[in-house]
Write an enzyme that holds these catalytic residues in place. Structure first.
Site, short mmCIF file in Angstrom:
data_model
loop_
_atom_site.label_atom_id
_atom_site.label_comp_id
_atom_site.label_asym_id
_atom_site.label_seq_id
_atom_site.Cartn_x
_atom_site.Cartn_y
_atom_site.Cartn_z
N TRP A 141 47.03 38.67 57.55
CA TRP A 141 46.91 38.65 56.08
C TRP A 141 46.85 40.03 55.47
O TRP A 141 46.19 40.92 55.99
CB TRP A 141 45.63 37.89 55.73
CG TRP A 141 45.16 38.11 54.34
CD1 TRP A 141 44.40 39.16 53.89
CD2 TRP A 141 45.40 37.27 53.20
NE1 TRP A 141 44.17 39.03 52.53
CE2 TRP A 141 44.76 37.88 52.09
CE3 TRP A 141 46.10 36.07 53.01
CZ2 TRP A 141 44.79 37.32 50.81
CZ3 TRP A 141 46.13 35.53 51.72
CH2 TRP A 141 45.49 36.13 50.65
N MET A 142 47.52 40.18 54.30
CA MET A 142 47.42 41.40 53.49
C MET A 142 47.11 41.03 52.04
O MET A 142 47.74 40.13 51.49
CB MET A 142 48.76 42.13 53.54
CG MET A 142 48.99 43.17 52.45
SD MET A 142 50.73 43.69 52.34
CE MET A 142 50.82 44.90 53.61
N ASN A 143 46.14 41.75 51.40
CA ASN A 143 46.13 41.76 49.93
C ASN A 143 46.17 43.21 49.44
O ASN A 143 47.04 43.95 49.93
CB ASN A 143 45.07 40.85 49.29
CG ASN A 143 43.63 41.10 49.62
OD1 ASN A 143 43.21 40.85 50.74
ND2 ASN A 143 42.85 41.56 48.68
N ASP A 144 45.35 43.60 48.54
CA ASP A 144 45.53 44.86 47.78
C ASP A 144 46.00 46.08 48.58
O ASP A 144 45.53 46.31 49.69
CB ASP A 144 44.20 45.32 47.18
CG ASP A 144 43.43 44.23 46.49
OD1 ASP A 144 43.94 43.13 46.37
OD2 ASP A 144 42.30 44.50 46.09
N GLN A 199 44.26 45.77 52.32
CA GLN A 199 43.26 44.75 52.67
C GLN A 199 43.89 43.85 53.72
O GLN A 199 45.01 43.31 53.52
CB GLN A 199 42.89 43.95 51.42
CG GLN A 199 42.04 44.74 50.42
CD GLN A 199 40.61 44.90 50.91
OE1 GLN A 199 39.78 44.03 50.73
NE2 GLN A 199 40.32 46.03 51.53
N PHE A 253 36.06 46.14 51.58
CA PHE A 253 36.91 45.79 50.45
C PHE A 253 37.70 47.02 49.97
O PHE A 253 37.62 48.10 50.54
CB PHE A 253 36.06 45.20 49.32
CG PHE A 253 35.78 43.72 49.47
CD1 PHE A 253 35.87 43.08 50.70
CD2 PHE A 253 35.40 42.96 48.36
CE1 PHE A 253 35.60 41.72 50.83
CE2 PHE A 253 35.14 41.60 48.48
CZ PHE A 253 35.24 40.98 49.71
N SER A 254 38.39 46.82 48.85
CA SER A 254 39.36 47.83 48.40
C SER A 254 38.74 49.18 48.08
O SER A 254 37.57 49.27 47.72
CB SER A 254 40.10 47.31 47.18
OG SER A 254 41.05 46.37 47.61
N ARG A 258 32.79 47.22 42.69
CA ARG A 258 33.75 47.48 43.76
C ARG A 258 34.98 48.29 43.35
O ARG A 258 35.21 48.58 42.21
CB ARG A 258 34.20 46.16 44.38
CG ARG A 258 34.85 45.17 43.44
CD ARG A 258 35.24 43.90 44.22
NE ARG A 258 35.82 42.87 43.36
CZ ARG A 258 35.11 41.95 42.73
NH1 ARG A 258 33.80 41.92 42.83
NH2 ARG A 258 35.72 41.06 41.96
N GLU A 268 39.06 44.26 38.17
CA GLU A 268 39.13 44.73 39.55
C GLU A 268 40.06 45.96 39.64
O GLU A 268 40.90 46.20 38.79
CB GLU A 268 39.67 43.62 40.46
CG GLU A 268 38.82 42.34 40.40
CD GLU A 268 39.20 41.33 41.47
OE1 GLU A 268 38.33 40.97 42.28
OE2 GLU A 268 40.36 40.87 41.50
C1 FRU Z 1 41.37 42.23 44.35
C2 FRU Z 1 40.13 42.08 45.22
C3 FRU Z 1 39.26 43.32 45.11
C4 FRU Z 1 38.49 43.29 46.37
C5 FRU Z 1 39.50 42.75 47.35
C6 FRU Z 1 38.92 41.91 48.45
O1 FRU Z 1 42.47 41.51 44.80
O2 FRU Z 1 39.42 40.92 44.83
O3 FRU Z 1 38.47 43.36 43.95
O4 FRU Z 1 38.02 44.55 46.74
O5 FRU Z 1 40.43 41.99 46.60
O6 FRU Z 1 39.87 41.60 49.42
#
Ligand code: FRU
Length: 487
Positions: free
Chosen positions: A38-41, A57, A100-101, A164, A219
């Site tokens: 998985w990847m997010n930010d 992430q 987290f980010s 955050r 965010e």
């Molecule tokens: C935004 C977020 C950030 C957080 C991260 C967690 O997409 O919710 O605020 O640090 O993703 O994965």
């Protein structure tokens, strides 16, 4: 605390084995995907020792969100990425529930600092603080005294449940960072901190807050100068749509453009706009390139449809195309990074008058950089550019010159889920013309309107064999087209 912990070693061993087993053509060509899982930010987007570094992430073990690690990749052209070993894992008390980010900054003595949010459980609640790790570009050592910004450094009313996503930079001999929080009135707030050494931080001021507009929690802030202005970018949760079509409901991306008095640390907004009107773009982060360009990259996904999006591969999530930011009048605009031109394989130019449906020999594909200039003074009452097309699927760009709207419609792109598939935005011709530039990389579609005045991004579930492209006009429409197939 050294990062050679079991958790980090486990992640590194796992990603190398699983990630290397994923065939290259399971991925888009120049949009970064996670090595595995998985990847997010985007995180820690920076230029360090002759290369761009991009962290993200990351949960390597599944294609759903899990305890956050930081994945890591490196590139010299922002398009072709090499995976590096997982940078940090949730393995200390301050970040046991997730790293987290956050962001990265080179130090004057040649190290790379990561400033990120550590999440820990306190009773049933999350507590978020800002933590530091320092390294040489591959291996990072977490500070023994983490967190470096704790809840007692929050201004009155700030919440440590939502505290955050620090963005760090070095300027005038000291470190600065902006961090998001949510105050007692549930309003997103952007806090400014300063530090001589990135370890001891002092709260300076609140730069801006959502003032009951533009969502609730903000965010992933970014804050930088651009062409004499100052830009604050945030990704709000729980936006309300606006009647002018600028913002849609849900997760959004808001750019507040204004002036900054550095001495007084006072930010004054001049205008507020979105950065992407499509379905899939969130939490962008920027880097200053060595030649002075401000380039942003975002997570090409939206939390609202993430759970519903089928998992087709052993990876999930991708980054957008990196985009150069610039100002034109009172508009923050974006263009694909110019490095994309190095991927132009062939160039075909066409022009004429379009009426009804048209197809052109050689106009097809799923790796394309396609530009169209349309004569907005013509007697045309509707135009459509259709792509990723086969007998059953297609995605449309629909222009209504009478209503002055433009829509990206992926209703027939192959999705079996009932989430947002169409977005419509206002567009006005410029000097009698409408220009469209579509970048297609397999299942990633990004549309730049009027040289980047608006951008619409969307991920398509269309089978890759669907590579047809056609044009349609209701009424005679003079046009010019430039097609670059991408290598
Ligand atoms: C935004 C977020 C950030 C957080 C991260 C967690 O997409 O919710 O605020 O640090 O993703 O994965």
């Amino acid at each position: 605390m050294p990062c050679s912990t079991t958790k980090l070693e486990e992640a590194r061993t796992y990603e190398a084995r699983e990630g290397n087993a994923i065939p290259a053509d399971d991925r888009p060509s120049f949009h970064l995907t996670p090595w595995t899982g998985w990847m997010n930010d985007p995180n820690g987007f920076c230029y360090y020792q002759g290369a761009y570094h991009l962290f993200y992430q990351y949960y390597p073990y599944d294609t759903v969100w899990g305890p956050m690690h930081w994945g890591h990749a490196m590139s010299t052209d922002l398009l072709h990425w090499t995976y590096l070993p997982c940078a940090i894992a949730p393995d200390t008390p301050a970040d046991a529930a997730g790293c987290f980010s956050g962001t990265a900054v080179p130090t004057p003595d040649g190290q790379l600092i990561l400033l990120y949010t550590g999440v820990q459980k306190v009773g049933k609640q999350d507590k978020q603080t800002q933590c530091l790790a320092v390294g040489n570009g591959t291996d990072f050592v977490k500070e023994a005294v983490n967190p470096v910004i704790d809840e007692d450094q929050l201004p009155a009313g700030g919440s440590s449940v939502d505290f955050r996503d620090p963005k760090i930079w070095y300027e005038d001999g000291q470190y600065h960072c902006v961090v998001s929080t949510r105050d007692a009135q549930d309003q997103g707030r952007i806090l400014l901190y300063e530090s001589p050494d990135a370890r001891h931080w002092t709260y300076r001021t609140t730069l801006d807050r959502c003032r009951s507009e533009y969502g609730m929690m903000w965010e992933c802030p970014d804050f930088f100068p651009l062409e004499g202005r100052q830009v604050l970018i945030v990704s709000p949760q729980e936006m309300e749509a606006t009647p002018d079509g600028e913002f849609h409901a849900g997760y959004g991306i808001v750019a507040l453009v204004g002036d900054y008095d550095k001495e007084q640390a006072r930010f004054t907004r001049q205008w507020v706009q979105t950065l992407d009107s499509g379905m899939d773009f969130y939490a962008p982060q920027s880097v200053l390139t060595p030649d002075g360009r401000r380039v942003i990259i975002g997570w090409m996904q939206n939390w609202a449809n993430t759970n519903d999006t089928p998992r087709r591969h052993r990876w999930f999530g991708r980054m957008s195309l990196p985009r150069e930011l610039f100002l034109r009048g009172d508009r923050l605009c974006q263009r694909p990074v110019r490095e994309l031109e190095t991927m132009w394989k062939t160039t075909v130019r066409r022009s004429g008058v379009l009426e009804g449906e048209a197809r052109y020999e050689g106009l097809s594909g799923r790796h394309l950089d396609l530009s169209l200039t349309l004569d907005a003074t013509a007697q045309c009452s509707g135009f459509c550019l259709r792509f990723a097309e086969d007998g059953r699927h297609h995605t449309d760009i629909q222009w209504d010159p009478v209503k002055e709207t433009l829509a990206l419609d992926r209703s027939l792109s192959g999705s079996r889920r009932d989430f947002v598939h169409r977005r419509e935005v206002p567009v006005q011709p410029r000097e009698g013309k409408l220009t469209l530039r579509l970048i297609l990389d397999n299942d990633c579609a990004e549309l730049f309107v009027n040289d980047g005045e608006r951008v619409l991004s969307a991920v398509l579930e269309t089978p890759r064999e669907a590579d047809g492209i056609s044009l349609y006009s209701e009424g005679a429409l003079p046009f010019e087209m430039v097609q670059h197939d991408l290598a």
